[in-house]
Design an enzyme around this catalytic site. Structure first.
Site, PDB file in Angstrom:
ATOM      1  N   GLU A 355       9.822  19.088  32.419  1.00  0.00           N
ATOM      2  CA  GLU A 355       8.776  18.066  32.328  1.00  0.00           C
ATOM      3  C   GLU A 355       8.207  17.776  33.725  1.00  0.00           C
ATOM      4  O   GLU A 355       7.053  17.383  33.866  1.00  0.00           O
ATOM      5  CB  GLU A 355       9.321  16.768  31.692  1.00  0.00           C
ATOM      6  CG  GLU A 355       8.216  15.852  31.186  1.00  0.00           C
ATOM      7  CD  GLU A 355       8.716  14.735  30.277  1.00  0.00           C
ATOM      8  OE1 GLU A 355       8.635  14.881  29.048  1.00  0.00           O
ATOM      9  OE2 GLU A 355       9.186  13.710  30.800  1.00  0.00           O
ATOM     10  N   HIS A 386      29.968  33.065  23.999  1.00  0.00           N
ATOM     11  CA  HIS A 386      30.017  33.571  22.623  1.00  0.00           C
ATOM     12  C   HIS A 386      28.697  33.350  21.900  1.00  0.00           C
ATOM     13  O   HIS A 386      28.647  33.407  20.676  1.00  0.00           O
ATOM     14  CB  HIS A 386      31.165  32.882  21.868  1.00  0.00           C
ATOM     15  CG  HIS A 386      32.484  33.096  22.547  1.00  0.00           C
ATOM     16  ND1 HIS A 386      33.212  34.258  22.405  1.00  0.00           N
ATOM     17  CD2 HIS A 386      33.174  32.324  23.413  1.00  0.00           C
ATOM     18  CE1 HIS A 386      34.313  34.178  23.146  1.00  0.00           C
ATOM     19  NE2 HIS A 386      34.309  33.014  23.772  1.00  0.00           N
ATOM     20  N   LYS A 504       0.956  13.809  21.432  1.00  0.00           N
ATOM     21  CA  LYS A 504       1.127  12.463  20.846  1.00  0.00           C
ATOM     22  C   LYS A 504      -0.171  12.020  20.178  1.00  0.00           C
ATOM     23  O   LYS A 504      -0.163  11.487  19.068  1.00  0.00           O
ATOM     24  CB  LYS A 504       1.486  11.455  21.946  1.00  0.00           C
ATOM     25  CG  LYS A 504       2.875  11.594  22.509  1.00  0.00           C
ATOM     26  CD  LYS A 504       3.150  10.461  23.489  1.00  0.00           C
ATOM     27  CE  LYS A 504       4.390  10.700  24.310  1.00  0.00           C
ATOM     28  NZ  LYS A 504       4.529   9.820  25.447  1.00  0.00           N
TER      29      LYS A 504
HETATM   30  O1  F6P Z   1       8.175  12.838  26.763  1.00  0.00           O
HETATM   31  C1  F6P Z   1       7.321  12.013  27.489  1.00  0.00           C
HETATM   32  C2  F6P Z   1       7.996  10.783  27.918  1.00  0.00           C
HETATM   33  O2  F6P Z   1       7.016   9.980  28.457  1.00  0.00           O
HETATM   34  C3  F6P Z   1       9.129  11.016  28.933  1.00  0.00           C
HETATM   35  O3  F6P Z   1       8.692  11.235  30.216  1.00  0.00           O
HETATM   36  C4  F6P Z   1       9.932   9.787  28.750  1.00  0.00           C
HETATM   37  O4  F6P Z   1      11.202   9.918  29.290  1.00  0.00           O
HETATM   38  C5  F6P Z   1       9.926   9.677  27.239  1.00  0.00           C
HETATM   39  O5  F6P Z   1       8.628  10.080  26.851  1.00  0.00           O
HETATM   40  C6  F6P Z   1      10.235   8.309  26.696  1.00  0.00           C
HETATM   41  O6  F6P Z   1       9.312   7.358  27.111  1.00  0.00           O
HETATM   42  P1  F6P Z   1       9.639   5.813  27.046  1.00  0.00           P
HETATM   43  O7  F6P Z   1      10.816   5.557  27.890  1.00  0.00           O
HETATM   44  O8  F6P Z   1       8.397   5.137  27.565  1.00  0.00           O
HETATM   45  O9  F6P Z   1       9.900   5.465  25.605  1.00  0.00           O
END
Ligand code: F6P
Length: 537
Positions: A355, A386, A504
């Site tokens: 990420e 394994h 998202k």
């Molecule tokens: O996957 C994207 C992200 O923004 C991560 O960087 C983060 O750790 C996760 O989602 C959870 O986000 P939040 O802590 O705001 O719920």
């Protein structure tokens, strides 16, 4: 002689990579020159030794990489990171995870505010809530003490505490069971609720943004479940704690101010386990051990800040990542802890590394012209033997590996464990030999084509003295800094994650389509899948 520019130096490193002999040949050359390759390519950092002699590089390549780091102004970039400069430029903020482990009493002024004082105030409130849970002062709706604490979060708000609670299980000093729920589809929550007692369960909603749909779909399910037994107000007051950088949203969701633990926008989600996001770690192992984890990370921070580049373990680990992925064009990297307690470290590092550095645009907005972060995965080494080692030994891909092992291991009462520990250590060392030297590792000149082991898979071995809160803290900080070093060489910002956002947004549109009377047209494949799902509902 004029100093090479960054681009010229880059070309020089590439030329060395293009002509690099195999790992086996490099060992033979050093032996012939009377040089001890192990001593030449190993370094000490707090709580650990890093041996990178089985990497596919020689002294000239290492010197050249160090020159490239100097050209990239790495030493000043490290200072920028730790002093609170806005290193996350696309979001115009610092990335101050190192401030989360500065000892009490130190000062770090950022925009006129001492962030160390903020950090320790927040940790003190976390300690007070954790202590109330651990000592049975906190009571559920029927007056009973708490037996189960459930961390509800995802990504950085799940993987860090999950990894640390499992790694430090021997340090657990409470009867409270700590659980982790992250699946958006409700699998975790459904399985868990069947075993929990609503009277004695507290849910910890961990979310920096306090708006992530995965977390709040689970939180809603948990609240609905509790409301079958008590009122909403009582459920929220006695059974929910919030961890977030957004107190207004915590309040809007119904978290009582006394049950809110706060951190800040300048802590990246995947760098947040040191903040109150680590609350469940504190509940499990106690504040003293949690503080020891911070102290171990701080020792690695000091090593990173103060050690010359050529002996700086996180710097070298970062340079090796760039060497392998960019110059040797190795697109796979695997993390192999030979210690079941570190089972969740690979998944934690998957987020931390991919990420952060899974990017193709530089800070200046221009596209990169070279490979950046490799595909990373991992598993407890002895299990992976394994599962996927077959590909490492005889597949067609080159993969770089990190082996991680502990020299000493103790049981909960401090008694040294030797038999199984020695077995794990032997397998770790044996596998890194076969990875490096192939058949030659065992002097095998069998010509059977099915029994050929190619070797030449580069690896680093990290040997921890033993697994403690301090050494775990140092190990995780090592990887955080590795990620930053590699990002500096690649010229990318490791602290944003714009790539996650598009998915998202699209999910919201598709969710609406799933519930619309007339399905809007997307594309031939999605339309078919949507129609099939809707017909079946
Ligand atoms: O996957 C994207 C992200 O923004 C991560 O960087 C983060 O750790 C996760 O989602 C959870 O986000 P939040 O802590 O705001 O719920």
């Amino acid at each position: 002689m004029t100093t090479a520019t960054f681009d010229e130096q880059w070309q020089a490193v590439q030329a060395l990579a293009d002509d690099m002999p195999s790992i086996g040949e490099l060992f033979l050359a050093d032996e012939a020159a009377g040089q001890h390759r192990g001593e030449k390519f190993s370094r000490q950092a707090p709580f650990m030794l890093m041996d990178f002699a089985k990497q596919c590089l020689d002294e000239r390549a290492l010197t050249s990489l160090l020159s490239l780091a100097k050209q990239a102004d790495l030493s000043n970039k490290i200072k920028d990171l730790m002093s609170g400069s806005r290193v996350n430029d696309s979001e115009n903020r610092p990335a101050l995870h190192t401030a989360l482990r500065l000892p009490k009493g130190e000062t770090l002024m950022v925009n006129g505010v001492d962030v160390v004082a903020l950090v320790h105030d927040s940790l003190a409130k976390a300690d007070s809530l954790a202590t109330r849970l651990r000592t049975g002062v906190w009571r559920g709706f029927s007056g009973k003490a708490i037996t189960d604490v459930v961390n509800v979060g995802v990504g950085g708000s799940d993987l860090g505490p999950l990894m640390a609670v499992r790694a430090l299980a021997q340090y657990r000093s409470t009867d409270i069971d700590v659980h982790f729920v992250s699946n958006m589809d409700g699998t975790h929550m459904e399985n868990l609720l069947r075993h929990l007692n609503p009277e004695t369960t507290v849910f910890v909603l961990a979310s920096k943004s306090f708006g992530t749909v995965d977390t709040f779909s689970n939180a809603r399910t948990a609240l609905d479940w509790l409301m079958r037994f008590t009122t909403k107000d009582v459920a929220l007051r006695r059974h929910f704690i919030g961890l977030s950088a957004n107190p207004a949203k915590m309040t809007a969701w119904g978290i009582h101010p006394d049950n809110q633990l706060e951190f800040w926008e300048w802590v990246g989600g995947r760098f947040s386990m040191w903040s109150v996001i680590g609350f469940t770690v504190m509940v499990a192992i106690g504040t003293e051990n949690f503080t020891a984890m911070l102290e171990g990370a701080h020792q690695m921070d000091r090593h990173f800040a103060d050690t010359p580049l050529e002996n700086n373990v996180p710097v070298l680990l970062g340079l090796l990542a760039v060497w392998n992925a960019t110059f040797l064009k190795i697109s796979g990297h695997t993390v192999l802890p030979y210690d079941g307690r570190l089972k969740f470290l690979p998944s934690y590092l998957t987020q931390l590394e991919m990420e952060s550095n899974g990017k193709s645009v530089k800070r200046d907005g221009k596209a990169v012209t070279y490979p950046t972060c490799p595909i990373l995965w991992g598993e407890v080494g002895s299990n992976a033997q394994h599962a996927f080692y077959q590909l490492l030994h005889q597949g067609t891909q080159r993969v770089s590996c990190d082996f991680i092992a502990c020299v000493r291991r103790y049981d909960k009462d401090g008694k040294a464990l030797t038999h199984q520990q020695d077995l794990a250590l032997s397998n770790c060392l044996a596998q890194s030999r076969v990875m490096a030297f192939g058949n030659k590792a065992v002097g095998d000149d069998d010509t059977n084509p099915f029994r050929q082991y190619r070797g030449n898979q580069p690896s680093t071995t990290i040997l921890l003295d033993s697994l403690t809160p301090e050494s775990l803290g140092a190990l995780v900080a090592l990887y955080e800094h590795k990620v930053y070093v590699a990002s500096v060489l690649w010229g990318i910002n490791p602290f944003d994650q714009w790539g996650v956002e598009m998915g998202k947004q699209m999910a919201e549109v598709v969710y609406d389509a799933l519930h619309a009377a007339i399905t809007p047209a997307f594309d031939a494949s999605t339309d078919l899948l949507l129609e099939t799902i809707k017909r079946a509902k």
